[in-house]
Write a protein that holds these residues in place. Sequence first.
Motif, PDB file in Angstrom:
ATOM      1  N   VAL A   1     -17.114   4.854  54.374  1.00 52.45           N
ATOM      2  CA  VAL A   1     -16.414   3.577  54.533  1.00 52.45           C
ATOM      3  C   VAL A   1     -17.422   2.439  54.618  1.00 52.45           C
ATOM      4  O   VAL A   1     -17.286   1.420  53.927  1.00 52.45           O
ATOM      5  N   PHE A   2     -18.438   2.598  55.454  1.00 51.92           N
ATOM      6  CA  PHE A   2     -19.431   1.532  55.622  1.00 51.92           C
ATOM      7  C   PHE A   2     -20.216   1.275  54.331  1.00 51.92           C
ATOM      8  O   PHE A   2     -20.623   0.146  54.067  1.00 51.92           O
TER       9      PHE A   2
ATOM     10  N   GLN B   1     -15.750  -5.296  52.874  1.00 44.07           N
ATOM     11  CA  GLN B   1     -14.589  -5.434  53.755  1.00 44.07           C
ATOM     12  C   GLN B   1     -15.003  -5.573  55.220  1.00 44.07           C
ATOM     13  O   GLN B   1     -14.207  -5.976  56.055  1.00 44.07           O
ATOM     14  N   LYS B   2     -16.239  -5.163  55.526  1.00 47.19           N
ATOM     15  CA  LYS B   2     -16.785  -5.276  56.883  1.00 47.19           C
ATOM     16  C   LYS B   2     -15.899  -4.608  57.939  1.00 47.19           C
ATOM     17  O   LYS B   2     -15.614  -5.173  58.990  1.00 47.19           O
ATOM     18  N   TYR B   3     -15.456  -3.388  57.627  1.00 45.09           N
ATOM     19  CA  TYR B   3     -14.678  -2.631  58.601  1.00 45.09           C
ATOM     20  C   TYR B   3     -15.564  -2.278  59.788  1.00 45.09           C
ATOM     21  O   TYR B   3     -16.755  -2.023  59.638  1.00 45.09           O
TER      22      TYR B   3
ATOM     23  N   ILE C   1     -11.861   1.828  62.113  1.00 48.89           N
ATOM     24  CA  ILE C   1     -11.816   3.197  61.594  1.00 48.89           C
ATOM     25  C   ILE C   1     -11.095   4.104  62.590  1.00 48.89           C
ATOM     26  O   ILE C   1     -10.270   4.936  62.195  1.00 48.89           O
ATOM     27  N   GLU C   2     -11.357   3.921  63.867  1.00 52.04           N
ATOM     28  CA  GLU C   2     -10.645   4.686  64.891  1.00 52.04           C
ATOM     29  C   GLU C   2      -9.147   4.370  64.849  1.00 52.04           C
ATOM     30  O   GLU C   2      -8.312   5.263  65.000  1.00 52.04           O
ATOM     31  N   GLN C   3      -8.815   3.098  64.639  1.00 51.60           N
ATOM     32  CA  GLN C   3      -7.404   2.708  64.516  1.00 51.60           C
ATOM     33  C   GLN C   3      -6.771   3.376  63.295  1.00 51.60           C
ATOM     34  O   GLN C   3      -5.607   3.788  63.337  1.00 51.60           O
TER      35      GLN C   3
END
Length: 168
Positions: free
Chosen positions: A138-139, A145-147, A152-154
């Motif tokens: 993801v990163f 998107q700067k998650y 990610i936990e959500q």
Amino acid sequence: MLNEHAKLMKVFSSSGEITGRKKLQKMIYIAKKINLPFYEKYDFHFYGPYSEELTLRIEELCNLGFLNEMHEKKGGYFQYRYSLTEAGEEFLTNYELDMPPLKDCMEDLNSQSARFLELVSTVLFFDTLEKEEVKEKVFTLKRKQKYTEEEIEQAYAYIESIRTKVVQ
């Protein structure tokens, strides 16, 4: 012949209007990953999982007059809104379709932002990997998107909660 098309129409019947092509793609992908009977093939693209098959089916439903596609200019891009037409609703009432109840699940998915659904679908795309590997993907893949770790936990928590909305 129209069974897969009818399933998509049932999504619109259950969720109402869906705003955005990306959101629609992610909703169907997530539904597929939580074992709802959707069979479109997905590949990973710039905005996460994407199905050319789904795009073609939606276009066919619009051409058949079962789905309404409205597009409006939003800044520098077009935003698409999809809804079932009267003809689509009538078709569904006369078509026998064996589907689990979709309403709660689809309404919940539709209430989420496209950005969040992009994250959830990306997490699900890499669900065979360990959680830390998924975070790394993801990163890396979604850098713009700067998650955050918290998001990610959500996403993981949301996946568990949406699974409970599917009555099998």
